[in-house]
Design an enzyme around this catalytic site. Structure first.
Site, PDB file in Angstrom:
ATOM      1  N   ASP A  14      98.191  72.861  86.283  1.00 13.45           N
ATOM      2  CA  ASP A  14      98.292  73.916  87.300  1.00 13.45           C
ATOM      3  C   ASP A  14      99.027  73.365  88.532  1.00 13.45           C
ATOM      4  OD1 ASP A  14      96.267  72.311  88.265  1.00 13.45           O
ATOM      5  OD2 ASP A  14      94.844  73.942  88.610  1.00 13.45           O
ATOM      6  N   SER A  15      99.420  72.071  88.462  1.00 14.52           N
ATOM      7  CA  SER A  15     100.346  71.514  89.456  1.00 14.52           C
ATOM      8  C   SER A  15     101.675  72.264  89.396  1.00 14.52           C
ATOM      9  CB  SER A  15     100.560  70.012  89.219  1.00 14.52           C
ATOM     10  OG  SER A  15     100.889  69.767  87.859  1.00 14.52           O
TER      11      SER A  15
ATOM     12  N   ASP B 215      96.174  73.633  81.472  1.00 14.08           N
ATOM     13  CA  ASP B 215      95.146  73.795  82.506  1.00 14.08           C
ATOM     14  C   ASP B 215      94.675  75.242  82.579  1.00 14.08           C
ATOM     15  OD1 ASP B 215      94.348  71.496  83.837  1.00 14.08           O
ATOM     16  OD2 ASP B 215      96.043  71.528  85.224  1.00 14.08           O
TER      17      ASP B 215
ATOM     18  N   LYS C 117      92.237  72.479  79.658  1.00 18.57           N
ATOM     19  CA  LYS C 117      91.595  71.526  80.584  1.00 18.57           C
ATOM     20  C   LYS C 117      90.950  72.296  81.719  1.00 18.57           C
ATOM     21  CE  LYS C 117      94.006  68.599  83.415  1.00 18.57           C
ATOM     22  NZ  LYS C 117      93.599  69.076  84.766  1.00 18.57           N
TER      23      LYS C 117
ATOM     24  N   GLU D 117      88.481  71.807  85.401  1.00 20.62           N
ATOM     25  CA  GLU D 117      88.010  70.876  86.421  1.00 20.62           C
ATOM     26  C   GLU D 117      86.519  71.089  86.685  1.00 20.62           C
ATOM     27  OE1 GLU D 117      90.359  71.218  89.990  1.00 20.62           O
ATOM     28  OE2 GLU D 117      92.234  70.816  88.939  1.00 20.62           O
TER      29      GLU D 117
ATOM     30  N   GLU E 160      90.691  61.573  87.931  1.00 19.35           N
ATOM     31  CA  GLU E 160      91.749  61.586  88.948  1.00 19.35           C
ATOM     32  C   GLU E 160      91.276  60.916  90.236  1.00 19.35           C
ATOM     33  OE1 GLU E 160      93.755  65.337  89.505  1.00 19.35           O
ATOM     34  OE2 GLU E 160      94.914  64.574  91.213  1.00 19.35           O
TER      35      GLU E 160
HETATM   36  O1  KIV Z   1      97.678  69.852  87.267  1.00 18.83           O
HETATM   37  C1  KIV Z   1      97.935  68.669  86.974  1.00 18.83           C
HETATM   38  O2  KIV Z   1      99.103  68.231  86.959  1.00 18.83           O
HETATM   39  C2  KIV Z   1      96.819  67.796  86.625  1.00 18.83           C
HETATM   40  C3  KIV Z   1      97.109  66.338  86.435  1.00 18.83           C
HETATM   41  C4  KIV Z   1      97.423  65.700  87.732  1.00 18.83           C
HETATM   42  C5  KIV Z   1      96.006  65.651  85.733  1.00 18.83           C
HETATM   43  O3  KIV Z   1      95.730  68.246  86.534  1.00 18.83           O
END
Ligand code: KIV
Length: 273
Positions: A53-54, A92, A122, A124, A191
């Site tokens: 989600d980056s 994510d 994924k 969090e 992280e």
């Molecule tokens: O969103 C992302 O890029 C991440 C990584 C930094 C693990 O969650």
């Protein structure tokens, strides 16, 4: 320590992750958000690709990861999936699509797998999202956990600094990691936590840990693609190693092209019909 436990041509699955952990073979993961980069990353022999989600930061220019939507994540993940032959594709789950609501979590995860072709999701968090993880796992959808710095909680913590430096938070993180393993998560991102803690968690768990800013004691590493390729020059945290300096290379190519167009040097006779 082995460096080639897995077949370099065979599709990577969650079972491959388990084999790599058992054999002590490190797992390499990067983020990707589009088809072209996904093809290049897969050709480089990466083990797993994360549609992080980056994308909210790197692709869309938002300050936090919070604004990206489920539809946008599915779009990015479907672009990436079409570029991947070998790597495991993990997507994510964006903010607001799983927290506090197991039914919503399952529906969101099902949409990600159905509409994008991603092979795992994924999420969090630890104990606070336990029911959502259980519900997703009950549908046969592989889940990667994510502990330590959890950027979707930026408004709770107020900074992107190192997490779990204090004993109480470190103990909570260890308990959460064991719980995620117990529930059936196939891997866990750690992280920005102290390297000693990340090593300790990795040694305690039978599932692989993938670190970012968590030292060398994890079972694998993940970096944001544009950061490690030097396309995001303003971002230089201690943990980041740049494997290329593409930012200036790209800007230089664009200025030479611009100059050639203005000088009527491009296209030349061989570049026209
Ligand atoms: O969103 C992302 O890029 C991440 C990584 C930094 C693990 O969650």
């Amino acid at each position: 320590m082995s460096t080639n436990t897995v077949d370099n041509k065979k599709k990577v699955t969650t079972a491959t992750f388990a084999k790599m952990k058992a054999a002590g073979e490190k797992i390499a993961m990067v983020t990707a958000y589009d088809y072209t980069m996904a093809q290049l990353v897969d050709a480089g022999g990466i083990d797993a690709v994360l549609i992080g989600d980056s994308a909210a930061n790197v692709m869309a220019g938002y300050e936090t990861t919070l604004p990206i939507t489920l539809d946008q994540m599915i779009y990015h993940a479907s672009c990436v999936r079409r570029g991947i032959n070998r790597a495991l594709v993990v997507c994510d789950m964006p903010f607001g699509t799983y927290q506090g609501n197991p039914e919503l979590a399952l529906a969101s995860a099902v949409r990600i797998l159905k509409e994008s072709g991603a092979e795992a999701v994924k999420l969090e968090g630890g104990a606070e999202i336990r029911e959502s993880i259980e519900r997703i796992l009950s549908a046969g959808i592989p889940v990667m956990g994510h502990l330590g710095l959890t950027p979707q909680s930026i408004n709770k913590f107020g900074t992107y600094g190192v997490r779990a430096k204090a004993d109480a938070e470190a103990e909570r993180l260890i308990a959460d990691a064991l719980m995620l393993q117990e529930l059936g998560c196939f891997a866990l991102v750690l992280e920005k936590i102290p390297a000693d803690l990340a090593r300790k968690v990795s040694e305690k768990l039978a599932i692989p840990t993938i670190g970012i800013g968590a030292g060398s004691g994890t079972d694998g590493q993940v970096l944001v693609l544009q950061d490690m390729l030097g396309m995001n020059q303003g971002f230089a945290p201690k943990f980041l190693r740049r494997y290329a300096d593409l930012g200036p290379v790209i800007s230089d190519a664009i200025s030479r092209y611009t100059a050639d167009v203005k000088a009527v040097d491009f296209p030349n006779e061989n570049e026209q019909y």
